[in-house]
Design a protein around this motif. Structure first.
Motif, PDB file in Angstrom:
ATOM      1  N   ALA A 271     -39.727  -0.406  22.924  1.00 34.20           N
ATOM      2  CA  ALA A 271     -39.524  -1.684  23.609  1.00 34.20           C
ATOM      3  C   ALA A 271     -39.739  -1.540  25.115  1.00 34.20           C
ATOM      4  O   ALA A 271     -40.374  -2.388  25.756  1.00 34.20           O
TER       5      ALA A 271
ATOM      6  N   ILE B   6     -42.556  -3.578  27.449  1.00 38.21           N
ATOM      7  CA  ILE B   6     -42.195  -4.351  28.635  1.00 38.21           C
ATOM      8  C   ILE B   6     -42.824  -3.768  29.892  1.00 38.21           C
ATOM      9  O   ILE B   6     -43.286  -4.500  30.776  1.00 38.21           O
TER      10      ILE B   6
ATOM     11  N   CYS C 105     -34.501  -3.935  30.812  1.00 35.50           N
ATOM     12  CA  CYS C 105     -34.540  -4.204  29.379  1.00 35.50           C
ATOM     13  C   CYS C 105     -33.999  -3.017  28.586  1.00 35.50           C
ATOM     14  O   CYS C 105     -33.184  -3.178  27.667  1.00 35.50           O
TER      15      CYS C 105
ATOM     16  N   LEU D 220     -37.403 -11.551  32.104  1.00 39.34           N
ATOM     17  CA  LEU D 220     -37.051 -11.324  30.704  1.00 39.34           C
ATOM     18  C   LEU D 220     -36.554 -12.598  30.024  1.00 39.34           C
ATOM     19  O   LEU D 220     -36.866 -12.857  28.853  1.00 39.34           O
TER      20      LEU D 220
ATOM     21  N   CYS E 236     -36.986 -12.545  26.111  1.00 40.40           N
ATOM     22  CA  CYS E 236     -36.560 -11.197  25.734  1.00 40.40           C
ATOM     23  C   CYS E 236     -35.090 -10.942  26.061  1.00 40.40           C
ATOM     24  O   CYS E 236     -34.535  -9.919  25.653  1.00 40.40           O
TER      25      CYS E 236
ATOM     26  N   ASN F 283     -37.525  -9.992  19.791  1.00 48.45           N
ATOM     27  CA  ASN F 283     -38.480 -10.749  20.601  1.00 48.45           C
ATOM     28  C   ASN F 283     -39.368  -9.841  21.440  1.00 48.45           C
ATOM     29  O   ASN F 283     -40.513 -10.194  21.752  1.00 48.45           O
ATOM     30  N   VAL F 284     -38.845  -8.676  21.818  1.00 52.45           N
ATOM     31  CA  VAL F 284     -39.678  -7.710  22.552  1.00 52.45           C
ATOM     32  C   VAL F 284     -40.786  -7.193  21.634  1.00 52.45           C
ATOM     33  O   VAL F 284     -41.963  -7.152  22.003  1.00 52.45           O
TER      34      VAL F 284
ATOM     35  N   ARG G 110     -44.033  -9.222  20.859  1.00 50.75           N
ATOM     36  CA  ARG G 110     -45.160  -9.223  21.797  1.00 50.75           C
ATOM     37  C   ARG G 110     -46.339  -8.432  21.236  1.00 50.75           C
ATOM     38  O   ARG G 110     -47.480  -8.626  21.661  1.00 50.75           O
TER      39      ARG G 110
END
Length: 505
Positions: free
Chosen positions: A10, A14, A26, A58, A63, A87-88, A91
Motif C-alpha cells: 500500500a 501511494i 498512509c 488521502l 484512502c 481503497n488503496v 488503485r
C-alpha cells in the motif's frame, strides 16, 4: 489490520502516485490503526503542515476516512483518521474499472476517468473537465447532455455521492450490555471491525448515495468559478503533491461524487466466476451459462447473480443453436449449473458466487502446495481441507493410500510451512493410555497465503519501477528492457486476479 507486506505494498502504491510524505502518513495509519493529527505528527516527526496536506490528499482520493469520537478528559471530541486499506489497493484496478464502463456505458467513460484520477469532484468540476477535453473545432456538449450521461453512471451505481466527511462514532455504545440497547434483528447483530463501523457510520443511505442530478440543479453551482475549483485534466505526476490548505477546503453545500468501488468489485467478481466456470463447460451448456450471466438484474446483493427466466430465454434464442432449445431443456441445464430457482419467485434463477469463489480459493492454495511439495502433499492437504476437522496420522495414511514414512515426511513439510497444525491426543484404551497425533489445516493458512500474494505483488512493482528508471536513464538495451517490463506488467495483471480472489471477493 493489513499484514506486513500488505502495508508495504500500500505504501508503494501511494508513494508512486503522491510522493513519500503522503506514503509515510498512509503507512503509519495502516500500521498503528486510527490516530489523531497530533499522534501522527509525533510518530512520524513530520511538520504539522506536511501531515495536514498528506491527509487532505488521502481523503480526497478516498484512502482515509476521518471521524470524530470522544477521547481524553471530559470526553472531549477529537478528529481521528483511519486509512482504508481496500481503497488503496483498488488503485491497482483503475484500468479494469474503466473497461467495465467502456463496455456498458461508453459515452460516460470520461466522467469515471475524471473521478478515478482526481478522487472526489463536484458535478460542476466534471462539466468543466468534460468541456476542456473537447478538441478545438468540435461541437461542445450542452450541460444537459453531460448531466444525462453522468446520471447513467449514477443509475447503474458506478458512481455515488461521497460519505459524511466526519461522522460521530461513540465506542461506548458497543460496550453497553444488550439489555440497555434496543434489540436488533439477528441478521444485523454481527461483529464489525473498527474500519467497518466507521465506513458504515459514514455511508449515506442508498437513496442519498445514488440520487441522480435533477435538471433544476444545473446552475446551482455556478458560484464555484474561482481558480481553486478548477480541475487539472492531466494525470497527476508521480511526485510529492503539494496542497495548499486554503485551496483544499470543500464547501459544505457542494455535492461531491466518487467512484463506487463496491459495484466495480462485484462486476469483477461476477466476470471472474463466469470465466472460471465457462472453462469447464460444454459448448451446448456454454450458451445457456453466458445467457444467464448477461441477463443479470441489478440488485443490492453482492453475493449472488440473479436472472429472470424470460431474459435468459431471450438471450439463449440469440445464440447459435439456441432457438431449437426448449424451456425444459434450458431449466434442466440451469439446475445442473447450480442456478437455483428462487422460492419466492420461481421465474428467477440465482447463482451463489461465494460458493464458486471458495472453491477457486481452495484450488489456488492446493495448486501452490502441489508445486512446492509435490503430489503427496497436494493429496494430504486436499484431504484435510475437505475434512475440516482433526484427522489422525494413521487415518491419513489409510485414506490417501500412501506409504507411512512418506505421510510423516510430508506432514512435517506442511507443518513447517505453516499450512497445517498438529496436536498430541491421549486416549484411554485397553490397559493403558495411547498417544497419537491429529492434524488439521491451520485457521490462519489463508492469511499466510494472502501475505505471500502481497509480497509477490510488491516485488513485481519494484521490478517494474526499477526497469522504468533504467529506461529513463537511457541504455543501449532499451528494446530488451521494454520487452522485459511488458512481461512483468502482464505478470502483475495475472497476479492481481489471485489477489482479488483472496482479498476482495
Amino acid at each position: 489490520m493489513a499484514s506486513r507486506h500488505g502495508i508495504l505494498l500500500a505504501a508503494s502504491i501511494i508513494s508512486d502516485h503522491f510522493g513519500p510524505f503522503v506514503s509515510k502518513v498512509c503507512a503509519c495509519l495502516l500500521r498503528h490503526g486510527p490516530l489523531s493529527l497530533q499522534e501522527i505528527v509525533r510518530r512520524l516527526e513530520l511538520s504539522l503542515s506536511q501531515v495536514k496536506n498528506s491527509l487532505l490528499v488521502l481523503i480526497q482520493h478516498n484512502c482515509v476516512q476521518a471521524y470524530s469520537t470522544p477521547r481524553g478528559v471530559k470526553d472531549k471530541t477529537v478528529t481521528i483518521y483511519l486509512a482504508i486499506f481496500d481503497n488503496v489497493l483498488h488503485r491497482l484496478r483503475f484500468s479494469k474499472f474503466l473497461s467495465i464502463v467502456r463496455a456498458d456505458i461508453p459515452e460516460s467513460e470520461a466522467f469515471l476517468e475524471g473521478l478515478l484520477q482526481n478522487g472526489r469532484l463536484t458535478f460542476d468540476q466534471l462539466v468543466k473537465r468534460t468541456i476542456s477535453k473537447v478538441p478545438e473545432g468540435s461541437p461542445q456538449p450542452t450541460k444537459e447532455e453531460i448531466r444525462m450521461n453522468f446520471n447513467k453512471l449514477v443509475y447503474a451505481h458506478y458512481v455515488e455521492r461521497c460519505p459524511k466527511p466526519e461522522p460521530f462514532l461513540d465506542p461506548l455504545i458497543d460496550e453497553q450490555p444488550t439489555s440497555t440497547r434496543k434489540r436488533a434483528p439477528k441478521t444485523v447483530e454481527m461483529v464489525l471491525s473498527l474500519e467497518q463501523k466507521v465506513i458504515h457510520t459514514a455511508t449515506l443511505s442508498d437513496a442519498e448515495r445514488f440520487s441522480e442530478i435533477p435538471y433544476s440543479m444545473e446552475d446551482s453551482s455556478n458560484a464555484n468559478d474561482d481558480d481553486h475549483h478548477a480541475v487539472a485534466g492531466t494525470k497527476r505526476k508521480h511526485e510529492a503533491l503539494e496542497v495548499d490548505e486554503d485551496e483544499s477546503i470543500i464547501a459544505e453545500k457542494e455535492v461531491l461524487w466518487r467512484a463506487n468501488f463496491e459495484k466495480f468489485i462485484f462486476c469483477l467478481k461476477k466476470k471472474f466466476c463466469a470465466e472460471r466456470k465457462k472453462a469447464k463447460l460444454k459448448l451446448s451448456t456454454l450458451a445457456i451459462w453466458e445467457s444467464f450471466c448477461e441477463a443479470n438484474v441489478t440488485n443490492n446483493d453482492k453475493k449472488t447473480v440473479t436472472s429472470p427466466i424470460n431474459a435468459i430465454l431471450e438471450r439463449v434464442g440469440q445464440k447459435e443453436g439456441g432457438s431449437s432449445m426448449t424451456v425444459d431443456q434450458i431449466i434442466s441445464v440451469l439446475n445442473d449449473l447450480e442456478c437455483i430457482s428462487a422460492t419466492r419467485d420461481p421465474e428467477q434463477f440465482t447463482f451463489d458466487l461465494n460458493r464458486l469463489v471458495e472453491t477457486c480459493r481452495n484450488d489456488e492454495v492446493e495448486s501452490l502446495v502441489k508445486k512446492k511439495h509435490g503430489q503427496e502433499a497436494y493429496t494430504i492437504f486436499r484431504l484435510l481441507l475437505k475434512q475440516d476437522c482433526p484427522v489422525e496420522t494413521d487415518e491419513i495414511t489409510d485414506r490417501t493410500i500412501l506409504d507411512k514414512q512418506v505421510v510423516h515426511q510430508t506432514l512435517c513439510k506442511l507443518w513447517n510451512d505453516d499450512y497445517i497444525d498438529t496436536e498430541r491426543v491421549t486416549s484411554a484404551a485397553g490397559t493403558g493410555n495411547t498417544q497419537f497425533f491429529v492434524w488439521r489445516v491451520k485457521n490462519t493458512y489463508r492469511e499466510h497465503y494472502i501475505d505471500h500474494l502481497y509480497h509477490a505483488a510488491l516485488n513485481l512493482r519494484q521490478m517494474v519501477n526499477c526497469l522504468a528508471e533504467l529506461l529513463l536513464e537511457g541504455t543501449k538495451d532499451e528494446t530488451k528492457l521494454r520487452n522485459r517490463r511488458n512481461i512483468l506488467i502482464l505478470a502483475q495483471i495475472r497476479h492481481d486476479e489471485s489477489l482479488m480472489l483472496f482479498h476482495d471477493f
